[in-house]
Every structure is written in structure tokens, then in C-alpha cells.
Design a protein around this motif. Structure first.
Motif, PDB file in Angstrom:
ATOM      1  N   SER A   1     -15.112  -1.155  42.693  1.00  0.00           N
ATOM      2  CA  SER A   1     -16.376  -0.619  43.176  1.00  0.00           C
ATOM      3  C   SER A   1     -16.179   0.855  43.519  1.00  0.00           C
ATOM      4  N   TYR A   2     -17.294   1.557  43.736  1.00  0.00           N
ATOM      5  CA  TYR A   2     -17.198   2.924  44.255  1.00  0.00           C
ATOM      6  C   TYR A   2     -18.548   3.357  44.823  1.00  0.00           C
ATOM      7  N   LYS A   3     -18.479   4.331  45.701  1.00  0.00           N
ATOM      8  CA  LYS A   3     -19.670   4.981  46.218  1.00  0.00           C
ATOM      9  C   LYS A   3     -19.553   6.477  45.961  1.00  0.00           C
ATOM     10  N   ALA A   4     -20.692   7.110  45.733  1.00  0.00           N
ATOM     11  CA  ALA A   4     -20.691   8.549  45.489  1.00  0.00           C
ATOM     12  C   ALA A   4     -21.976   9.159  46.032  1.00  0.00           C
ATOM     13  N   THR A   5     -21.874  10.396  46.478  1.00  0.00           N
ATOM     14  CA  THR A   5     -23.057  11.186  46.794  1.00  0.00           C
ATOM     15  C   THR A   5     -23.093  12.336  45.798  1.00  0.00           C
ATOM     16  N   PHE A   6     -24.289  12.775  45.451  1.00  0.00           N
ATOM     17  CA  PHE A   6     -24.388  13.829  44.452  1.00  0.00           C
ATOM     18  C   PHE A   6     -25.573  14.744  44.739  1.00  0.00           C
ATOM     19  N   SER A   7     -25.526  15.920  44.141  1.00  0.00           N
ATOM     20  CA  SER A   7     -26.624  16.886  44.231  1.00  0.00           C
ATOM     21  C   SER A   7     -27.273  16.998  42.862  1.00  0.00           C
ATOM     22  N   TYR A   8     -28.579  17.113  42.866  1.00  0.00           N
ATOM     23  CA  TYR A   8     -29.355  17.216  41.637  1.00  0.00           C
ATOM     24  C   TYR A   8     -30.095  18.549  41.655  1.00  0.00           C
ATOM     25  N   ALA A   9     -30.040  19.294  40.572  1.00  0.00           N
ATOM     26  CA  ALA A   9     -30.757  20.562  40.486  1.00  0.00           C
ATOM     27  C   ALA A   9     -31.440  20.657  39.130  1.00  0.00           C
ATOM     28  N   GLY A  10     -32.738  20.912  39.182  1.00  0.00           N
ATOM     29  CA  GLY A  10     -33.493  21.023  37.944  1.00  0.00           C
ATOM     30  C   GLY A  10     -34.769  21.801  38.171  1.00  0.00           C
ATOM     31  N   GLU A  11     -35.686  21.706  37.229  1.00  0.00           N
ATOM     32  CA  GLU A  11     -36.942  22.439  37.296  1.00  0.00           C
ATOM     33  C   GLU A  11     -37.757  22.053  38.526  1.00  0.00           C
ATOM     34  N   GLY A  12     -37.602  20.795  38.965  1.00  0.00           N
ATOM     35  CA  GLY A  12     -38.379  20.319  40.101  1.00  0.00           C
ATOM     36  C   GLY A  12     -37.799  20.666  41.456  1.00  0.00           C
ATOM     37  N   GLY A  13     -36.609  21.292  41.496  1.00  0.00           N
ATOM     38  CA  GLY A  13     -35.997  21.672  42.756  1.00  0.00           C
ATOM     39  C   GLY A  13     -34.602  21.098  42.914  1.00  0.00           C
ATOM     40  N   LYS A  14     -34.147  21.025  44.150  1.00  0.00           N
ATOM     41  CA  LYS A  14     -32.819  20.504  44.450  1.00  0.00           C
ATOM     42  C   LYS A  14     -32.942  19.285  45.359  1.00  0.00           C
TER      43      LYS A  14
END
Length: 209
Positions: free
Chosen positions: A42-55
């Protein structure tokens, strides 16, 4: 729903005939990454998303064939049999049967194997992300006129985990995801991957099964 759909496009395994346009160094990096993820319970992760709609920020948990994703006001749950998509803005959850082999399904449990079918790939070079050296591999779909035309995956040189990726669509728009934290082999109860409507007061359940 648009933001989650972009993530779906990366992780789903497209099934098309393979051709021999594979870079050897890229193949070695992807195979090492694949081996790492297959070895995890198993695993857990946090991530950041950046695109046209913002962050935005997101969370992902995976355990064998089950996963739970939280991103931009939505949560996706599946225990490997049923998928529930909760939309915070409307306090609604859509429930449907989950087919891990369907080309229309979001499947982060298969992130380590998407390159094996339907993609050509090549090694781009070494970069640094978050102060850590990564190898960047570029995937391009074998099928023409796809929505996603290019995927760049950054693989941590030290532990072979995915550090981030960038998607380029047919209009040239780039969407990027960066893994902020990654915790392997964490203890997660099976119930964590099942939508519990008692925790979402007043939720409207739309059963699509």
C-alpha cells in the motif's frame, strides 16, 4: 469533474498494438519504477496540481486493487468492486460498478504499468525536483488524435518512486502534478476505500449500477 478527468487520462492503461519505438534507457527506468510499485502492499501520497484552472492539493491512498483520491472538491473511492465519486459542491455521490480493465476508468493502482501498452517512450534527461535528482521519461501515445499527446514522468533516481508528471493535451495546454510526500506500506483499513454516507450528512446518492 474536468480536473479529475485529466488525472484519469494519465493513469488509465490504453490497449493498442505495440510498435518497437522504445528507448532502452527509458525502458530501464520505467521497469525499475514498475518493480518498486509492484513490491508495495500500500502507499499514501499527497500531491500538488497546477493547470489552467489554478493550483490545488490532493491526496491519494492505494492498497492492492483499492484506492481513494481527493482532489479539487471531489473524492473518488473504490474497493476494487464499486466506485463512488463524491462532489462536495452539490453534496452528491455517484455510485457505479468498477471495472479496472475499462479504458474509461481512472486506475491509479496501475500507474506503474501504463507505459507497457499503447505508448512509445524516450529518455529526456536528469533534472532536479524538490532538491532531488530525477530521471525524466517522455511517453507519447501510439494512437493518433488522442486527447493527451504527451506525458512526462519524473522518477526519483534514488528510490524509483514517481516524483511528478506533466500532461500535454492536443491544444498544447500543460497540466502538472508534483508528489509532495510519499509513504509506502502504510496500514490502511479496507473500510477507508468505501464511501460511508453517514459521514456526509444530507448527501444525495445517485446509484448508476
Amino acid at each position: 469533474m474536468k480536473k479529475v478527468a485529466l488525472l484519469w487520462a494519465l493513469m488509465v492503461g490504453l490497449v493498442y498494438p505495440s510498435v518497437a519505438q522504445k528507448d532502452k534507457k527509458a525502458s530501464e527506468i520505467l521497469d525499475a519504477m514498475s518493480k518498486k510499485y509492484q513490491s508495495l502492499n500500500s502507499y499514501k501520497a499527497t500531491f500538488s496540481y497546477a493547470g489552467e484552472g489554478g493550483k490545488y492539493k490532493g491526496d491519494l491512498a492505494v492498497k492492492k486493487n483499492a484506492f481513494r483520491l481527493k482532489l479539487a472538491g471531489q473524492e473518488v473511492f473504490t474497493d476494487g468492486k464499486t466506485m463512488s465519486t463524491y462532489i462536495k459542491e452539490t453534496n452528491e455521490v455517484n455510485v457505479q460498478d468498477y471495472d479496472a480493465g475499462s479504458s474509461g476508468e481512472f486506475n491509479p493502482t496501475k500507474i506503474y504499468s501504463i507505459y507497457k501498452q499503447g505508448y512509445n517512450y524516450k529518455y529526456i534527461g536528469e533534472q532536479k525536483q524538490g532538491g532531488q535528482p530525477v530521471d525524466v521519461v517522455e511517453l507519447t501515445p501510439e494512437k493518433k488524435n488522442t486527447q493527451i499527446t504527451k506525458v512526462q514522468i519524473a522518477v526519483n533516481k534514488k528510490d524509483k518512486s514517481v516524483k511528478g508528471w506533466k500532461l500535454t493535451d492536443k491544444s498544447g495546454k500543460v497540466t502538472s502534478y508534483t508528489i509532495d510526500s510519499f509513504t509506502p506500506n502504510v496500514a490502511i483499513a479496507d473500510t477507508y476505500f468505501v464511501f460511508d454516507k453517514s459521514k456526509y450528512p444530507g448527501v444525495e446518492v445517485v446509484d448508476l449500477r
